[in-house]
Write an enzyme that holds these catalytic residues in place. Structure first.
Site, PDB file in Angstrom:
ATOM      1  N   GLY A  31     -13.073 -17.452 -31.354  1.00 28.62           N
ATOM      2  CA  GLY A  31     -13.031 -16.910 -32.708  1.00 28.62           C
ATOM      3  C   GLY A  31     -12.651 -15.447 -32.756  1.00 28.62           C
ATOM      4  O   GLY A  31     -12.153 -14.876 -31.785  1.00 28.62           O
ATOM      5  N   LEU A  33     -10.161 -14.138 -34.472  1.00 25.79           N
ATOM      6  CA  LEU A  33      -8.785 -14.333 -34.039  1.00 25.79           C
ATOM      7  C   LEU A  33      -7.899 -13.115 -34.301  1.00 25.79           C
ATOM      8  O   LEU A  33      -8.095 -12.400 -35.277  1.00 25.79           O
ATOM      9  CB  LEU A  33      -8.203 -15.554 -34.758  1.00 25.79           C
ATOM     10  N   HIS A  37      -4.190 -14.854 -30.285  1.00 24.64           N
ATOM     11  CA  HIS A  37      -4.545 -16.268 -30.486  1.00 24.64           C
ATOM     12  C   HIS A  37      -3.473 -16.972 -31.323  1.00 24.64           C
ATOM     13  O   HIS A  37      -3.121 -18.127 -31.065  1.00 24.64           O
ATOM     14  CB  HIS A  37      -5.867 -16.390 -31.250  1.00 24.64           C
ATOM     15  N   ASP A 150      -5.459 -13.674 -19.751  1.00 28.03           N
ATOM     16  CA  ASP A 150      -6.612 -14.031 -18.916  1.00 28.03           C
ATOM     17  C   ASP A 150      -6.082 -14.834 -17.734  1.00 28.03           C
ATOM     18  O   ASP A 150      -6.266 -16.045 -17.643  1.00 28.03           O
ATOM     19  CB  ASP A 150      -7.619 -14.841 -19.731  1.00 28.03           C
ATOM     20  N   GLN A 153      -8.387 -16.859 -15.538  1.00 34.07           N
ATOM     21  CA  GLN A 153      -8.880 -18.021 -16.287  1.00 34.07           C
ATOM     22  C   GLN A 153      -7.803 -19.119 -16.322  1.00 34.07           C
ATOM     23  O   GLN A 153      -8.085 -20.287 -16.089  1.00 34.07           O
ATOM     24  CB  GLN A 153      -9.248 -17.586 -17.704  1.00 34.07           C
ATOM     25  N   VAL A 176       0.254 -11.237 -25.611  1.00 29.36           N
ATOM     26  CA  VAL A 176       0.741 -10.670 -26.875  1.00 29.36           C
ATOM     27  C   VAL A 176       0.174  -9.252 -26.968  1.00 29.36           C
ATOM     28  O   VAL A 176      -1.002  -9.020 -26.688  1.00 29.36           O
ATOM     29  CB  VAL A 176       0.272 -11.510 -28.081  1.00 29.36           C
ATOM     30  N   SER A 186     -10.056  -9.385 -28.797  1.00 34.46           N
ATOM     31  CA  SER A 186     -11.092  -9.245 -29.832  1.00 34.46           C
ATOM     32  C   SER A 186     -11.929  -7.994 -29.578  1.00 34.46           C
ATOM     33  O   SER A 186     -12.572  -7.479 -30.487  1.00 34.46           O
ATOM     34  CB  SER A 186     -12.021 -10.453 -29.819  1.00 34.46           C
TER      35      SER A 186
HETATM   36  O1  PAF Z   1     -10.564 -17.369 -23.424  1.00 28.80           O
HETATM   37  C1  PAF Z   1     -11.513 -17.663 -24.170  1.00 28.80           C
HETATM   38  O2  PAF Z   1     -11.549 -17.328 -25.338  1.00 28.80           O
HETATM   39  C2  PAF Z   1     -12.675 -18.478 -23.606  1.00 28.80           C
HETATM   40  O3  PAF Z   1     -12.924 -18.140 -22.279  1.00 28.80           O
HETATM   41  C3  PAF Z   1     -12.465 -19.984 -23.744  1.00 28.80           C
HETATM   42  C4  PAF Z   1     -11.276 -20.480 -22.943  1.00 28.80           C
HETATM   43  C5  PAF Z   1     -12.276 -20.352 -25.210  1.00 28.80           C
HETATM   44  C6  PAF Z   1     -13.697 -20.735 -23.232  1.00 28.80           C
HETATM   45  O4  PAF Z   1     -14.839 -20.401 -23.951  1.00 28.80           O
END
Ligand code: PAF
Length: 283
Positions: A31, A33, A37, A150, A153, A176, A186
Site C-alpha cells: 500500500g 502507492l 507501484h 528490491d 527480493q 521507477v 513509500s
Molecule cells: O515489496 C513489497 O512491497 C513487499 O515486500 C511484498 C512483496 C508486497 C511482500 O509483502
C-alpha cells in the site's frame, strides 16, 4: 473494480476469470502507492486480461524494532489510484484473514535470505517469501510483476518459484525514479527536506559506478569510488555497498568481468533507503 477482503472472495473471482479464458496478473504491495507501484500495475495491465493488486502490510517481514507501526497507510487513496489504472480487483485482507489460524509453516530461501539486506534484517526475507507464497496460492495468477528496485527480493522470489515449481511467471520491472533520480519508495515521504536533497547521492553514486564499470576496473576500486561519492552527503549513514553477480548475488572481487549488481543501503535518520543498478564492462 472489485474489492475483496477474504481469500475465498478473491479466489472465486479469479477462478471465474480463468474459466472464461482470461490471463491474470498480480501486483503485490504493502500500500501507500506511488509511481513505482503504478509502473508495475501498468506493465501487468499491458500483459494481462485481468489485473489483481494486493495491499497488505505484512507484519512477519518487520523486525521488532522496525517501522511496522509507523508504516504509512492510505487505503482510500490507494484504491482510487488502482481504479484509475484499470485494476480489476484488489485483495485487501486483514492480518487476521491472512494469518488468523496462527500458522507454523514458513517459506525460506536460506542462501539468499541471510545475505545483504537479510543480514541487516534477520527474518525479513522469510516473512517476504512466506507472504508472497501465500498470496500466489490465494490469487493463483499466471504472472506477477516485481520491481527491480528490491533486487534481492526479486532474485529470491524467482528462486522460490523455481525451487517450488510454482506455476507462474515472475516479471521484473525497472526501478521507477523521481525526475531528479531518487528511486521511488513509500519511505521517501518520511525524509526531511534536507535529507531528501542529500538522498540524491544514491543515484549519483550509481551513475558514477556505471561510467567507471565500462573499463572493467577492479571491483575494490569501484567500491571505493562509490563510497567516496556517498561520503559527500553529511547525513548519510552508509549501511552497505555491495557488488554482486547480477544473477546469483554471489560476492565479486578481482576485475569486473561480468554483469554485476550494485546494491546500496543508506540510512538518513530513521529512514533506510535502498537503490541498485546493474553495471557491466564494455564488451
Ligand atoms: O515489496 C513489497 O512491497 C513487499 O515486500 C511484498 C512483496 C508486497 C511482500 O509483502
Amino acid at each position: 473494480m472489485k474489492i475483496c477482503h477474504t481469500k475465498a472472495d478473491v479466489r472465486a473471482t479469479v477462478r471465474d476469470w480463468k474459466l472464461a479464458g482470461d490471463e491474470v496478473g498480480v501486483v503485490t504491495t504493502m500500500g501507500y502507492l506511488h509511481e513505482g507501484h503504478l509502473g508495475l500495475v501498468r506493465l501487468a495491465r499491458q500483459r494481462a486480461d485481468r489485473v489483481v493488486a494486493t495491499i497488505f502490510v505484512n507484519p512477519t517481514q518487520f523486525g521488532p524494532n522496525e517501522d511496522l507501526d509507523t508504516y504509512p497507510r492510505d487505503e482510500e487513496r490507494d484504491l482510487a489510484l488502482l481504479k484509475a489504472e484499470g485494476v480489476d480487483a484488489v485483495f485487501l485482507p486483514s492480518v487476521e484473514e491472512m494469518y488468523g489460524a496462527a500458522g507454523d509453516t514458513y517459506v525460506e530461501v536460506p542462501g539468499l535470505s541471510g545475505i545483504l539486506q537479510g543480514a541487516l534484517r534477520p527474518g525479513h526475507f522469510r516473512g517476504v517469501a512466506t507472504v508472497v507464497a501465500k498470496l500466489f496460492n490465494i490469487v493463483m495468477p499466471d504472472f506477477a510483476v516485481f520491481g527491480e528496485k528490491d533486487y534481492q527480493q526479486l532474485t529470491l522470489i524467482r528462486q522460490m518459484v523455481r525451487d517450488l515449481d510454482m506455476p507462474l511467471e515472475i516479471v521484473g520491472h525497472p526501478t521507477v525514479r523521481e525526475p531528479d533520480g531518487l528511486a521511488m519508495s513509500s519511505r521517501n515521504v518520511r525524509l526531511t527536506p534536507e535529507h531528501r536533497q542529500e538522498a540524491l547521492v544514491l543515484s549519483r553514486s550509481l551513475d558514477l559506478a556505471e561510467d567507471l564499470a565500462r573499463s572493467a576496473p577492479a571491483v575494490a576500486d569501484l567500491k571505493a569510488a562509490v563510497r567516496a561519492e556517498l561520503a559527500k552527503a553529511p547525513s548519510a549513514d552508509v549501511k552497505s555497498v555491495d557488488f554482486r553477480d547480477a544473477e546469483t548475488l554471489e560476492e565479486l572481487d578481482g576485475p569486473l568481468d561480468r554483469p554485476a549488481v550494485i546494491l546500496l543501503a543508506v540510512r538518513f535518520a530513521d529512514v533506510l533507503l535502498i537503490d541498485q543498478r546493474v553495471v557491466a564492462p564494455r564488451p
